[in-house]
Design a protein around this motif. Structure first.
Motif, PDB file in Angstrom:
ATOM      1  N   LYS A  85       0.832  -1.213   0.000  1.00 33.35           N
ATOM      2  CA  LYS A  85       0.000   0.000   0.000  1.00 33.35           C
ATOM      3  C   LYS A  85       0.865   1.261   0.000  1.00 33.35           C
ATOM      4  O   LYS A  85       0.684   2.154  -0.840  1.00 33.35           O
ATOM      5  CB  LYS A  85      -0.927  -0.007   1.232  1.00 33.35           C
ATOM      6  N   SER A  86       1.788   1.305   0.944  1.00 28.79           N
ATOM      7  CA  SER A  86       2.651   2.489   0.995  1.00 28.79           C
ATOM      8  C   SER A  86       3.498   2.594  -0.260  1.00 28.79           C
ATOM      9  O   SER A  86       3.813   3.700  -0.723  1.00 28.79           O
ATOM     10  CB  SER A  86       3.556   2.428   2.219  1.00 28.79           C
ATOM     11  N   THR A  87       3.875   1.451  -0.814  1.00 28.62           N
ATOM     12  CA  THR A  87       4.657   1.477  -2.041  1.00 28.62           C
ATOM     13  C   THR A  87       3.883   2.149  -3.161  1.00 28.62           C
ATOM     14  O   THR A  87       4.457   2.921  -3.944  1.00 28.62           O
ATOM     15  CB  THR A  87       5.054   0.044  -2.439  1.00 28.62           C
ATOM     16  N   PHE A 144       2.780  10.810   5.649  1.00 31.41           N
ATOM     17  CA  PHE A 144       3.617   9.625   5.766  1.00 31.41           C
ATOM     18  C   PHE A 144       3.122   8.718   6.880  1.00 31.41           C
ATOM     19  O   PHE A 144       2.637   9.187   7.909  1.00 31.41           O
ATOM     20  CB  PHE A 144       5.063  10.029   6.050  1.00 31.41           C
ATOM     21  N   GLN A 145       3.296   7.429   6.642  1.00 31.23           N
ATOM     22  CA  GLN A 145       2.879   6.458   7.648  1.00 31.23           C
ATOM     23  C   GLN A 145       3.615   6.688   8.973  1.00 31.23           C
ATOM     24  O   GLN A 145       3.020   6.588  10.036  1.00 31.23           O
ATOM     25  CB  GLN A 145       3.174   5.050   7.124  1.00 31.23           C
ATOM     26  N   ASN A 146       4.898   7.024   8.871  1.00 33.65           N
ATOM     27  CA  ASN A 146       5.700   7.168  10.097  1.00 33.65           C
ATOM     28  C   ASN A 146       5.940   8.621  10.467  1.00 33.65           C
ATOM     29  O   ASN A 146       6.908   8.928  11.158  1.00 33.65           O
ATOM     30  CB  ASN A 146       7.041   6.465   9.929  1.00 33.65           C
ATOM     31  N   LEU A 195      -3.312   9.942   1.997  1.00 33.87           N
ATOM     32  CA  LEU A 195      -3.119   9.890   3.445  1.00 33.87           C
ATOM     33  C   LEU A 195      -2.723   8.464   3.841  1.00 33.87           C
ATOM     34  O   LEU A 195      -3.508   7.532   3.652  1.00 33.87           O
ATOM     35  CB  LEU A 195      -4.402  10.292   4.174  1.00 33.87           C
ATOM     36  N   ASP A 196      -1.529   8.311   4.376  1.00 34.80           N
ATOM     37  CA  ASP A 196      -1.055   6.980   4.752  1.00 34.80           C
ATOM     38  C   ASP A 196      -1.345   6.738   6.230  1.00 34.80           C
ATOM     39  O   ASP A 196      -0.672   7.285   7.095  1.00 34.80           O
ATOM     40  CB  ASP A 196       0.439   6.844   4.453  1.00 34.80           C
ATOM     41  N   GLU A 197      -2.348   5.973   6.502  1.00 35.65           N
ATOM     42  CA  GLU A 197      -2.798   5.641   7.847  1.00 35.65           C
ATOM     43  C   GLU A 197      -2.996   6.878   8.732  1.00 35.65           C
ATOM     44  O   GLU A 197      -2.305   7.073   9.721  1.00 35.65           O
ATOM     45  CB  GLU A 197      -1.799   4.675   8.514  1.00 35.65           C
ATOM     46  N   PRO A 198      -3.971   7.709   8.366  1.00 32.13           N
ATOM     47  CA  PRO A 198      -4.169   8.956   9.110  1.00 32.13           C
ATOM     48  C   PRO A 198      -4.556   8.751  10.568  1.00 32.13           C
ATOM     49  O   PRO A 198      -4.347   9.640  11.381  1.00 32.13           O
ATOM     50  CB  PRO A 198      -5.306   9.648   8.346  1.00 32.13           C
TER      51      PRO A 198
HETATM   52 MG    MG Z   1       2.427   1.157   4.740  1.00 35.74          MG
END
Ligand code: MG
Ligand code: ATP
Lengths: 518, 271
Positions: free
Chosen positions: B42-44, B84-86, B178-181
Motif C-alpha cells: 500500500k505504501s509502495t 507519511f505512515q511514520n 493519506l497513509d494511515e491517518p
Molecule cells: Mg504502509
C-alpha cells in the motif's frame, strides 16, 4: 524554563511593538557605534585589530552557518571560498609600487598581463578616471571585495552541485576536498600567473581590514542579509531540508535549487570575508587559508549554537579572544609553573562541575567527581610546592591555544551539545522577557475545555463562562460536528506544564466546575 | 476522465515484488481507501505515485498527464500531496512553520525580494499565513492559538498527525494521499478524524486516497475500497462488496495470525 525556539518573526508582533523594536534596534546600533568610537580612540591598536578580526571572522562564521546550521549540511571548505575572495581582492587592489616589485623580482611567476589586472585599469577602461585617485581607494576596495565575493560565489555554485547527490559524511568529505583543491591549485602552474605561486602578494593595504568601521559595516550587512533570508520563506524551506529531505521534497520544495542557493550565498560572503582578511593581514599567501581557519569557524559555530546567528557571533567572539589574547598560553614556563597551572585548571573544573550541577538542580551538588578534581588539584599544588628534581627544565606551550579551544569544544559538546545559546535567536522580546514559553491562563482554560470530556460533555467549542474567545468559523463548525468526547492524549508538553489539559484548577476562571455545567 | 489513473504498475525490490500489475482510477471528489495486510504494498503505491520510487513498468496519469519519472516536488506542483505512515514533520520547526513551508513551492518571488521584504513578498507571506490557519482550523482550535508557535517536538502524537495533514493540504494540492491517518489515535480521536476527512472532501474540495487498517473508518467514509495482497489488487468496490469478497476474506483470514489481528482491529477500530 526552556526558551522556545524563535518562531519565524514576521508581522507576528503587533504594530506598536514593531515600531518599538525598530526604535530599539536603532538605539542599539547608535550605542554600538559610540562604543566602537570610544574603543577606537582610547583602546590600544591591538584591541581595534582584535575587534576588526572578530567582525571579519564573524562574516565568515555567519555565512558558514547558513550551510551548516540552516541548511544542515556539514561543509568543511569555507577556507577555499575565502581564498578565492582573498586572492581576487589582493590582485585587484595591489598598488603600483607592489606590482612593480613583483614584476622585477626574479622568483615572480606573474606576467605583465596578469599584473595589469586591477580595479584601477577596469575603471580606466570604463572612462571613470575620477575613481582612480588615491582618495577613492575605498571605492576600488569595495568593488574588489564585491568581485571577490562573486568569484567565490561561482565556486560555491560548483561545490554546491555534488551536494545534490551526496549526504552527510560523504558530502562533508567532498567539501573538504574542494577546499583543499582550491588551495592547492592556487599554487600550481595553471594559476600561478594570477596568484604568484607560493609567494603571493605582499604589501597590501591594511587600511580597510583593520578598520573597525569597514569590518563592522560588512558584518552588519552580512547579518542583515542572512537573518532576513533565514526568517523568510526561503529560510523556512532550507530549515525544512535540514529537518527532513524526503518530507521537504514531498512538500514541493526543490532540494537542488535551495541547496545550491545556500552554497552560493554562503560562498559569496566567505569571499567578501576573504577580501577583508587579506587586508587585515596586509598580504596574500597560501598559508593564510589553511583548513585550520575552517576549524576555528566550526568551533565558533558549535560553541555558540548551531543555527543561531546570535550564538555564532558569540562563539566567534570567544574564538577570536583566545586567538588574540591567548599568547600567555604559548610562552615558555618551567615545569613547576606548568604543574601549578594544571592545579589551577583542576580547581576551575571542580568549581564548574559544582556550578553546573547546581544550575541543573542535580543532587548531590557536590558530586564525588568534583572531589576527585579538587584532590588532584591539591596534589598538583603540593608537588609543585615541594619542587622535586624531576620538575627541572622548561616547556614551551606551542599550539596551546588550539588545544585550549579543542578542550573547550569538547566540554561544550558534552555538557551543552546545542551550543551556548542553542537555536535561540536574540530578539528584543526575549531580552524584555516577552517571549512566551507557554500558553496564557486563558488559553490553558480553552485547551482544557477542548480536550477534557469531563469539563465539556457536549463537545462545544467555547466555554460559555470563560472570557471572550474567538475561534475561527471553520474551527467552530469542526467542533460542533464532533461526537462528544475528545479524549486527547496528554501532550508531552503538558508534562512540562505548558499544556492545559491536565490542569483545570490552574487559573481562577479556568474551566467551569460541575455546577456551571448544568 | 478520472483524476488519477494508475495502470499496470509494477515495482520490485530485489527479488521482492512490492506491487504487481496494480491498476485503478480515482475520480475527482472521491474518497478511495486502499486496504490490505501488512506488507501488501500500500505504501509502495503511494511512493510510486508521488515519485519517491520509480515504477519498473506501468503508467501513472494525473489529470490526463503522465507523471512517471517526474521529481517528487514537481508532482506536488501539479497537485498531489501526501502524509507519511511514520510521520515526517519538521520536528524542530513550529506548527505554523511546518504548514508554511508546504506553501513555499508556490511562492512567486525571488530570494532577493524575500530578503528585501518587498510588498509582493509581504503580501504573499500574509496570504500564506491565512492559508495556514485556514487549514489548521479543520482540526478545531486545538492547533490554533499557542500551539501555532510551539515546536512540533512538544506535540502529542495525534496532534502531529493533524499537523501533517494540515501541511499536506497547505501545499495547494487537489489530491491527498493519506497513509494511515488514524494510526496511533484512540477510538474517539479516530471518530473525529473520520469526520474531518469527510469535511476535507466536502468543504475543502479535496479528492482523497487513504491507506487504513481501521475498518470502522474505512467502512464509514470510503466511496470505494481497493484491496491489495502481496502487491496484487485482489478486489475493488464498495466497502460491503469488498468485505464479503471471498478472496479478501481469504487474504485476511487465510492465516490464523491474520485472523486474530483482524479481530483485534475490529475491536479497536469499529467500536
Ligand atoms: Mg504502509
Ligand atoms: N525501499 C524498499 N526496499 C526494499 N523493500 C521494500 C522497500 N519498500 C518497501 N519494501 C517492501 O515492499 C513490501 C510492501 O511494503 P509497503 O510498505 O508498501 O507495505 P504496506 O502495505 O504499506 O504495509 P503496512 O501496512 O505495514 O504499512 C514489503 O514487503 C516491504 O518490506
Amino acid at each position: 524554563m526552556a526558551l522556545h525556539q524563535t518562531p519565524t518573526a514576521f508581522d507576528d508582533v503587533d504594530p506598536r511593538k514593531r515600531v518599538r523594536n525598530v526604535a530599539l534596534t536603532f538605539v542599539a546600533i547608535g550605542l554600538g557605534v559610540l562604543v566602537l568610537m570610544l574603543l577606537e580612540s582610547i583602546g590600544s591598536s591591538k584591541l581595534t585589530q582584535s575587534l576588526a578580526l572578530f567582525a571579519i571572522w564573524g562574516v565568515a562564521t555567519v555565512s558558514l552557518n547558513l550551510i551548516n546550521g540552516t541548511l544542515g549540511i556539514l561543509s568543511l571548505g569555507h577556507h577555499g571560498f575565502m581564498l578565492i575572495g582573498g586572492y581576487t581582492t589582493g590582485l585587484l587592489i595591489l598598488d603600483e609600487a607592489a606590482r612593480a616589485r613583483i614584476l622585477t623580482s626574479a622568483r615572480s611567476m606573474m606576467t605583465e598581463e596578469s599584473l595589469a589586472i586591477s580595479v584601477t585599469s577596469m575603471l580606466r577602461s570604463l572612462g571613470l578616471d575620477a575613481l582612480t585617485t588615491p582618495e577613492t581607494l575605498w571605492v576600488r576596495f569595495l568593488i574588489a571585495i564585491f568581485l571577490g565575493g562573486l568569484m567565490a560565489a561561482f565556486a560555491g555554485l560548483i561545490v554546491g552541485i555534488p551536494s545534490l547527490r551526496l549526504r552527510g559524511d560523504y558530502l562533508a568529505i567532498v567539501t573538504f576536498g574542494f577546499g583543499e583543491i582550491i588551495r592547492l591549485s592556487a599554487s600550481t602552474r595553471l594559476f600561478a600567473e594570477y596568484t604568484n605561486g607560493a609567494l603571493g602578494f605582499p604589501g597590501l593595504t591594511s587600511e580597510f581590514g583593520k578598520s573597525i568601521w569597514w569590518t563592522f559595516g560588512v558584518l552588519a550587512f552580512t547579518v542583515f542579509v542572512i537573518s532576513k533570508l533565514k526568517f523568510s520563506s526561503y529560510g523556512r524551506a532550507m530549515q525544512a531540508i535540514r529537518e527532513d529531505e524526503v518530507a521537504a521534497q514531498a512538500m514541493g520544495i526543490n532540494l537542488a535549487y535551495h541547496k545550491v542557493l545556500g552554497f552560493v550565498i554562503s560562498a559569496f560572503f566567505a569571499g567578501v570575508a576573504g577580501g577583508l582578511w587579506v587586508s587585515w593581514l596586509g598580504g596574500v599567501r597560501l598559508d593564510f587559508f589553511l583548513f585550520q581557519l575552517t576549524f576555528f569557524f566550526l568551533v565558533a559555530i558549535s560553541a555558540g549554537g548551531t543555527g543561531s546567528i546570535t550564538g555564532v557571533l558569540l562563539g566567534t567572539a570567544l574564538v577570536v579572544f583566545v586567538r588574540q589574547y591567548g599568547d600567555p598560553l604559548e610562552q615558555t614556563y618551567t615545569l613547576q609553573q606548568w604543574l601549578a597551572f594544571a592545579g589551577g585548571a583542576l580547581v576551575l573544573m571542580a568549581a564548574l562541575a559544582v556550578l553546573f550541577r547546581s544550575l541543573r538542580r542535580l543532587r548531590p551538588r557536590f558530586h564525588w567527581s568534583a572531589g576527585v578534581l579538587a584532590g588532584a588539584a591539591v596534589l598538583a599544588f603540593v608537588i609543585a610546592a615541594i619542587d622535586p628534581a624531576f620538575l627541572e627544565g622548561t616547556f614551551r606551550g606551542f599550539g596551546m591555544r588550539a588545544i585550549f579551544l579543542s578542550v573547550l569544544l569538547i566540554a561544550i559538546m558534552v555538557f551543552r551539545p546545542e551550543g551556548m545559546i542553542g537555536r535561540n535567536e536574540f530578539s528584543w522580546a526575549m531580552l524584555l522577557r516577552e517571549r512566551r514559553s507557554g500558553p496564557t491562563d486563558e488559553e490553558r482554560g480553552q485547551d482544557a475545555w477542548l480536550t477534557n470530556p469531563v469539563l465539556n460533555p457536549r463537545g462545544t467549542d467555547v466555554d460559555p463562562e470563560a472570557g471572550p474567545q474567538k475561534p475561527t468559523a471553520p474551527g467552530r463548525a469542526a467542533a460542533r460536528e464532533l461526537d462528544a468526547d475528545w479524549d486527547e492524549g496528554v501532550d508531552e508538553a503538558s508534562r512540562d506544564g505548558t499544556d492545559g489539559s491536565r490542569a483545570p484548577d490552574d487559573g481562577p476562571d479556568d474551566g467551569p466546575d460541575d455546577e456551571r455545567r448544568r | 476522465m478520472a483524476m488519477l489513473e494508475v495502470a499496470h504498475l509494477n515495482k520490485s525490490f530485489g527479488g521482492l515484488t512490492a506491487t504487481n500489475d496494480v491498476s485503478f482510477d480515482v475520480a475527482e471528489g472521491e474518497i478511495v481507501s486502499i486496504i490490505g495486510p501488512n506488507g501488501a504494498g500500500k505504501s509502495t503505491v503511494f511512493n510510486l505515485i508521488t515519485g519517491v520510487y520509480r515504477p519498473d513498468s506501468g503508467d501513472i496519469r494525473f489529470g490526463g498527464r503522465s507523471i512517471v519519472g517526474m521529481g517528487t516536488n514537481r508532482i506536488v506542483d501539479l497537485g498531489i500531496a501526501r502524509t507519511f505512515q511514520n510521520l515526517r514533520l519538521f520536528t524542530n520547526l513550529t506548527v505554523l512553520e511546518n504548514v508554511l513551508s508546504a506553501q513555499h513551492h508556490a511562492l512567486r518571488t525571488t530570494w532577493l525580494s524575500a530578503v528585501l521584504r518587498t510588498p509582493s513578498y509581504r503580501r504573499q507571506e500574509r496570504r500564506m499565513r491565512e492559508i495556514a490557519t485556514e487549514k489548521l482550523a479543520f482540526f478545531g482550535p486545538r492547533l490554533m492559538s499557542f500551539r501555532l508557535n510551539q515546536p512540533v517536538y512538544v506535540l502529542s502524537y495525534a496532534n502531529r498527525r493533524r499537523t501533517e495533514m494540515a501541511r499536506a493540504m497547505a501545499t495547494g494540492a487537489k489530491l491527498l494521499l493519506l497513509d494511515e491517518p488514524s494510526a496511533g489515535m484512540n477510538p474517539s480521536e479516530t471518530k473525529e478524524i473520520t469526520q474531518i476527512i469527510r469535511r476535507m472532501r466536502d468543504e475543502g474540495g479535496y479528492t482523497i486516497v487513504l491507506v487504513e487498517h481501521k475498518m470502522g473508518l474505512v467502512g464509514e467514509i470510503s466511496d470505494r475500497v481497493i484491496v491489495l495482497d502481496y502487491g496484487q489488487k485482489i478486489a475493488e468496490g464498495s466497502y460491503r462488496q469488498v468485505v464479503d469478497d471471498p478472496k479478501v476474506i481469504e487474504a485476511y483470514l487465510g492465516k490464523k495470525a491474520a485472523a486474530e489481528r483482524i479481530e483485534e482491529l475490529e475491536e479497536t477500530g469499529e467500536r
